[in-house]
Scaffold this motif. Sequence first.
Motif, PDB file in Angstrom:
ATOM      1  N   PHE A  84      46.525  47.010  29.899  1.00  0.00           N
ATOM      2  CA  PHE A  84      46.719  46.528  28.348  1.00  0.00           C
ATOM      3  C   PHE A  84      45.471  46.951  27.740  1.00  0.00           C
ATOM      4  CE2 PHE A  84      49.279  44.911  31.208  1.00  0.00           C
ATOM      5  CZ  PHE A  84      50.350  44.401  30.727  1.00  0.00           C
ATOM      6  N   TYR A  85      45.529  46.935  26.697  1.00  0.00           N
ATOM      7  CA  TYR A  85      44.298  46.267  25.287  1.00  0.00           C
ATOM      8  C   TYR A  85      45.552  46.602  24.180  1.00  0.00           C
ATOM      9  CZ  TYR A  85      41.701  47.965  21.424  1.00  0.00           C
ATOM     10  OH  TYR A  85      40.583  47.733  19.811  1.00  0.00           O
ATOM     11  N   LYS A  86      44.531  45.268  23.279  1.00  0.00           N
ATOM     12  CA  LYS A  86      45.585  44.455  22.031  1.00  0.00           C
ATOM     13  C   LYS A  86      47.115  44.734  22.738  1.00  0.00           C
ATOM     14  CE  LYS A  86      42.448  45.314  18.637  1.00  0.00           C
ATOM     15  NZ  LYS A  86      42.160  45.489  17.485  1.00  0.00           N
ATOM     16  N   THR A  87      47.810  45.317  21.841  1.00  0.00           N
ATOM     17  CA  THR A  87      49.687  45.783  22.045  1.00  0.00           C
ATOM     18  C   THR A  87      49.488  47.457  22.963  1.00  0.00           C
ATOM     19  OG1 THR A  87      49.740  46.449  19.558  1.00  0.00           O
ATOM     20  CG2 THR A  87      49.943  43.964  19.627  1.00  0.00           C
ATOM     21  N   PHE A  88      48.544  47.425  22.821  1.00  0.00           N
ATOM     22  CA  PHE A  88      48.724  49.182  23.975  1.00  0.00           C
ATOM     23  C   PHE A  88      48.783  48.731  25.221  1.00  0.00           C
ATOM     24  CE2 PHE A  88      47.273  50.314  19.415  1.00  0.00           C
ATOM     25  CZ  PHE A  88      48.494  50.534  19.299  1.00  0.00           C
ATOM     26  N   PHE A  89      49.798  50.170  26.515  1.00  0.00           N
ATOM     27  CA  PHE A  89      49.734  49.629  27.724  1.00  0.00           C
ATOM     28  C   PHE A  89      49.811  50.465  27.604  1.00  0.00           C
ATOM     29  CE2 PHE A  89      54.260  49.947  26.287  1.00  0.00           C
ATOM     30  CZ  PHE A  89      54.756  50.840  27.450  1.00  0.00           C
ATOM     31  N   SER A  90      49.026  50.671  29.400  1.00  0.00           N
ATOM     32  CA  SER A  90      48.789  52.203  29.918  1.00  0.00           C
ATOM     33  C   SER A  90      49.558  52.204  31.397  1.00  0.00           C
ATOM     34  CB  SER A  90      47.571  52.813  30.878  1.00  0.00           C
ATOM     35  OG  SER A  90      47.132  51.959  30.942  1.00  0.00           O
ATOM     36  N   GLY A  91      50.493  52.537  31.832  1.00  0.00           N
ATOM     37  CA  GLY A  91      50.947  52.728  33.110  1.00  0.00           C
ATOM     38  C   GLY A  91      51.575  53.750  34.223  1.00  0.00           C
ATOM     39  N   MET A  92      51.219  53.489  34.928  1.00  0.00           N
ATOM     40  CA  MET A  92      51.715  54.768  35.761  1.00  0.00           C
ATOM     41  C   MET A  92      52.014  54.846  37.656  1.00  0.00           C
ATOM     42  SD  MET A  92      48.735  58.027  36.784  1.00  0.00           S
ATOM     43  CE  MET A  92      48.943  59.597  36.959  1.00  0.00           C
ATOM     44  N   SER A  93      53.094  55.571  38.433  1.00  0.00           N
ATOM     45  CA  SER A  93      53.826  55.444  39.185  1.00  0.00           C
ATOM     46  C   SER A  93      52.907  56.395  40.684  1.00  0.00           C
ATOM     47  CB  SER A  93      55.372  55.480  39.465  1.00  0.00           C
ATOM     48  OG  SER A  93      55.823  55.711  40.551  1.00  0.00           O
ATOM     49  N   SER A  94      52.886  55.554  41.581  1.00  0.00           N
ATOM     50  CA  SER A  94      52.433  56.842  43.202  1.00  0.00           C
ATOM     51  C   SER A  94      53.921  57.323  43.272  1.00  0.00           C
ATOM     52  CB  SER A  94      51.637  55.671  44.338  1.00  0.00           C
ATOM     53  OG  SER A  94      53.017  54.468  44.412  1.00  0.00           O
ATOM     54  N   ARG A  95      54.992  57.655  43.049  1.00  0.00           N
ATOM     55  CA  ARG A  95      55.811  58.160  42.867  1.00  0.00           C
ATOM     56  C   ARG A  95      55.640  59.121  41.919  1.00  0.00           C
ATOM     57  NH1 ARG A  95      57.104  53.263  43.975  1.00  0.00           N
ATOM     58  NH2 ARG A  95      58.741  53.329  42.010  1.00  0.00           N
ATOM     59  N   SER A  96      55.194  59.369  40.419  1.00  0.00           N
ATOM     60  CA  SER A  96      54.776  60.118  39.884  1.00  0.00           C
ATOM     61  C   SER A  96      53.492  60.749  39.171  1.00  0.00           C
ATOM     62  CB  SER A  96      55.687  59.872  38.441  1.00  0.00           C
ATOM     63  OG  SER A  96      55.712  60.669  37.275  1.00  0.00           O
ATOM     64  N   PRO A  97      53.892  62.526  38.439  1.00  0.00           N
ATOM     65  CA  PRO A  97      52.370  62.487  38.347  1.00  0.00           C
ATOM     66  C   PRO A  97      52.565  62.438  36.338  1.00  0.00           C
ATOM     67  CG  PRO A  97      53.905  64.411  38.168  1.00  0.00           C
ATOM     68  CD  PRO A  97      54.324  62.840  39.026  1.00  0.00           C
ATOM     69  N   TYR A  98      53.027  61.394  35.760  1.00  0.00           N
ATOM     70  CA  TYR A  98      52.932  61.648  34.552  1.00  0.00           C
ATOM     71  C   TYR A  98      52.062  59.835  34.735  1.00  0.00           C
ATOM     72  CZ  TYR A  98      55.593  65.167  33.492  1.00  0.00           C
ATOM     73  OH  TYR A  98      56.169  66.754  33.434  1.00  0.00           O
TER      74      TYR A  98
END
Length: 431
Positions: free
Chosen positions: A197-211
């Motif tokens: 997280f940064y401020k109101t932003f987030f990043s996310g990733m899955s071990s089952r998807s390349p996105y």
Amino acid sequence: MPCEILLPRELIELILLYCDGQTLCAAQHVNREWKDIVNYLDKKYKIWKRSCIEDIPKLELLQYTTLPTTDWHQIYENRTTWQDIQQNIRFHTKVFETQSANKEITCIAATDKYIGIGLGSGKIIVYNQDGVQLKEFTIHLGTSIKSIHFITDEDQNTSIVANYYDMLIIHKLVLETFDALNEYNYGVVDNHTAFDFYKTFFSGMSSRSPYLTIGRFTNDDLNENHTIIANILMHDINYGYGLQLRLLTCILNENLCLVLAMNMMYIVERDDQPNAQFIVRVLMTMPELGREGFRGINLDVWVMNEDVRVSCIRALTTSDPQVMYVHTPTKDIDPTTKYFLPQEVFETVITCIRLHGNTLVIGTLKGWLYFYEINKREDWQTFDIANYSHAMEIDIAFGPVKYISVAEREQRLFYVSSSWDKIRIVTGKIK
């Protein structure tokens, strides 16, 4: 006999208007009248904001400005005080009373207003800064809370975001209580295993998807409390052969994110322009241990940003000790990679690392905290874990240091937790 020179207030204002932050800090302590002048200039010309922008490196300043309403004077004063820990700081420790007796604490988060703790039972407890419990609720009984994060929008609406299993769930805080209509708003972001997280932003990733997903929380009253900014295809990540992917993300701002997958570090960034596209490139290869490289090691703890990558790793298949790697990949100074053996310095292993602004804190298995000053990027070039500015034992019965969260208030507060029901507040006060 001292000579006192009296100047008109208008002239003092004109002089102070062009002074740097260090001079302003000294000026406001001359007397009450000078303090009033500095406060007047700040209201009219935002001199503390200017001083922060001029004197604090951009990346470090981002860590302090996580709320829409920022106390620039407090940021500058705290940052200046922590530039010399041995000379300026006197440490105090006190117990933060929680209602989680005999319950495993799995994460903590602190802001200028709230303290939140997540439990292994799936419960979250929220307190105000005075330690008064505001709310206790359960996300999913028996499912451990991985992390919690407070977000505040431009209208000063605050929500708490909880990560459990592979989901993020958002809860709105209204007038220091929870809005019952939004208390159980499941499925905000799902099918992800790594979040940041940064401020109101987030990043996310899955071990089952390349996105890689980059989004923003909106605090709307609708069921969709977030918008997706981008889904970025990570081309070079190999998901084959049934391997368990070691995956971590670190979002530094809305235009920059770091991804650690297997033994590769990627940087995902875009220009700060409308409709700009994210570009993915390999930043570095992590050091390898054991016959199977990064797949065959334990990543104990880590921190990273644009200036430095710090990781503590151990081989899974050998009896090798824990190794701490410090890599500085910056462009304008020579990149370096150095390693340390924590057990030779601390006689135990590192269990937690927190880099907050110009302060690096290391927690160990024996319950000790070690504080370091990192005032500029070049300090990483000469960094040595044996040269700590201050060391303190929290409580030998307290157990290993597992979690560290930091709040910027009148002083810089460190909330330190073990894996069970103990939290200590470490305060650095001016000597």
